[in-house]
Write a protein that holds these residues in place. Structure first.
Motif, short mmCIF file in Angstrom:
data_model
loop_
_atom_site.label_atom_id
_atom_site.label_comp_id
_atom_site.label_asym_id
_atom_site.label_seq_id
_atom_site.Cartn_x
_atom_site.Cartn_y
_atom_site.Cartn_z
N LEU A 97 0.86 -1.17 0.00
CA LEU A 97 0.00 0.00 0.00
C LEU A 97 0.90 1.22 0.00
O LEU A 97 1.52 1.53 1.02
N ALA A 98 0.98 1.91 -1.12
CA ALA A 98 1.85 3.08 -1.23
C ALA A 98 1.21 4.12 -2.13
O ALA A 98 0.53 3.77 -3.11
N GLY A 99 1.44 5.37 -1.77
CA GLY A 99 0.93 6.46 -2.59
C GLY A 99 0.28 7.53 -1.74
O GLY A 99 0.45 7.58 -0.52
N VAL A 150 -4.11 5.08 -1.96
CA VAL A 150 -4.21 3.98 -1.00
C VAL A 150 -5.66 3.63 -0.72
O VAL A 150 -6.02 2.45 -0.61
N THR A 151 -6.53 4.64 -0.65
CA THR A 151 -7.95 4.38 -0.45
C THR A 151 -8.52 3.56 -1.60
O THR A 151 -9.33 2.64 -1.40
N LYS A 160 -6.85 1.42 -3.48
CA LYS A 160 -6.35 0.05 -3.35
C LYS A 160 -7.12 -0.70 -2.26
O LYS A 160 -7.44 -1.87 -2.41
N LEU A 161 -7.42 -0.02 -1.18
CA LEU A 161 -8.20 -0.65 -0.11
C LEU A 161 -9.59 -1.04 -0.59
O LEU A 161 -10.13 -2.08 -0.19
N ALA A 162 -10.18 -0.22 -1.46
CA ALA A 162 -11.48 -0.56 -2.01
C ALA A 162 -11.40 -1.84 -2.85
O ALA A 162 -12.31 -2.67 -2.83
N GLU A 163 -10.30 -2.01 -3.57
CA GLU A 163 -10.10 -3.23 -4.36
C GLU A 163 -9.95 -4.45 -3.44
O GLU A 163 -10.46 -5.54 -3.74
N LEU A 164 -9.25 -4.27 -2.32
CA LEU A 164 -9.12 -5.35 -1.36
C LEU A 164 -10.48 -5.71 -0.75
O LEU A 164 -10.78 -6.88 -0.52
N ILE A 209 -2.64 8.88 7.81
CA ILE A 209 -3.52 7.77 7.43
C ILE A 209 -4.86 7.88 8.16
O ILE A 209 -5.93 7.67 7.57
N ALA A 210 -4.80 8.23 9.45
CA ALA A 210 -6.04 8.34 10.23
C ALA A 210 -6.93 9.46 9.72
O ALA A 210 -8.15 9.33 9.70
N ALA A 211 -6.32 10.56 9.29
CA ALA A 211 -7.10 11.72 8.87
C ALA A 211 -7.62 11.58 7.44
O ALA A 211 -8.75 11.98 7.14
N GLU A 212 -6.80 10.98 6.54
CA GLU A 212 -7.12 11.02 5.12
C GLU A 212 -7.54 9.68 4.51
O GLU A 212 -8.06 9.66 3.40
#
Length: 305
Positions: free
Chosen positions: A258-260, A265-266, A268-272, A296-299
């Motif tokens: 997870l990079a970017g 990253v959001t 990629k997480l949706a794809e997961l 990460i927590a904020a965005e």
């Protein structure tokens, strides 16, 4: 989807370093703080203060946090006898008010075994011991009275099966890996969660499919999760800076981790999530960079939680 912070303290971290990250993760709204269970640095580099013991660490964190879940990814079956490990996890579960999770595996890093005098059997024996340990540990936690077991490697006679964990019938058990035969069967039989670490999207989909198929034969449901080295930056320059700080290539991480930017990253997480992942473990390697967790927590976290 729940995001969990995952650390590798054998690469050089004290208990106070881990406490700082765990408390920040709790304050920022992450679901869990996990750590690896190793006794020696993996790969070249400064070992720092040396590794810390996973379950001693989690016992301390159990008293210094209040909400966040705590666990290992993963504890090797080679490190501890099954009875004492069941006691340790049950006690951490009590100390935390029911927040402990046991990630459990066969063990793989022969170097740390040699360095600390821990027997390291061949692969087949490690899997056989691992399966007996799974049956014993879960049996001790769920037994209403005494517990006995007779196996090829372990024998328990009239155990009082105490202490009991707070979570009933037991703390969650996580089994990870990418094996095509034994791992899906064991996950479908004993695990509450199956984790695929450090793989591409197609590989994760294949592994999830094998466990789903295995679950059809056992009649159980297993939560699916994945773990990824994580580097997030507000812009490309910050991504590259954070990747360089932990010796990683950002382009490689975009494919296998997870990079970017937060938006990348959001996505990629949706794809997961589409593959079925309900927990994602964010492997954070620079434990001094708490601003990374804050970003990460904020965005990212608000878009997936």
């Amino acid at each position: 989807m729940k995001l969990r912070i995952f650390t590798e303290p054998q690469q050089g971290a004290t208990y106070d370093d881990l406490l700082s990250v765990a408390q920040a993760a709790e304050r920022l709204g992450f679901d869990a703080f996990f750590r690896s269970d190793h006794y020696q640095r993996i790969g070249a580099g400064d070992p720092g203060p040396g590794s810390t013991d996973a379950w001693i660490t989690l016992a301390g964190l159990a008293r210094e946090t209040s909400r966040i879940r705590l666990g290992t990814l993963v504890s090797p079956a080679t490190f501890r006898l099954p009875g004492p490990l069941a006691i340790s996890v049950a006690q951490v579960d009590q100390m935390s008010g029911g927040r402990a999770e046991l990630g459990f595996g066969t063990g793989w890093y022969d170097g740390e075994h040699a360095a600390y005098g821990i027997p390291f059997p061949p692969t087949g024996e490690r899997f056989a011991r691992f399966e007996e340990q799974l049956e014993i540990i879960t049996g001790l936690w769920t037994a209403e009275k005494g517990y006995s077991f007779e196996g090829s490697y372990y024998r328990l006679a009239d155990s009082p099966a105490l202490p009991k964990p707070v979570q009933r019938p037991r703390p969650p058990v996580i089994i990870g890996g990418f094996g095509a035969k034994r791992t899906p069967r064991l996950a479908a039989t004993y695990a509450d969660e199956y984790n695929v670490p450090f793989r591409t999207l197609p590989e994760i989909g294949e592994a999830f499919g094998r466990v789903r198929a295995a679950c059809e034969s056992t009649g159980r449901t297993v939560l699916l999760s994945t773990a990824h080295t994580t580097v997030v930056g507000a812009d490309r320059a910050e991504v590259e800076r954070r990747a360089a700080a932990v010796g990683e290539n950002p382009d490689t991480l975009r494919e296998r981790g997870l990079a970017g930017t937060p938006a990348e990253v959001t996505e990629k997480l949706a794809e997961l999530a589409e593959l079925g992942a309900e927990h994602v473990y964010l492997q954070i390697l620079d434990l001094a960079d708490l601003e990374h967790l804050e970003l990460i927590a904020a965005e990212v976290l608000p878009h997936v939680a």
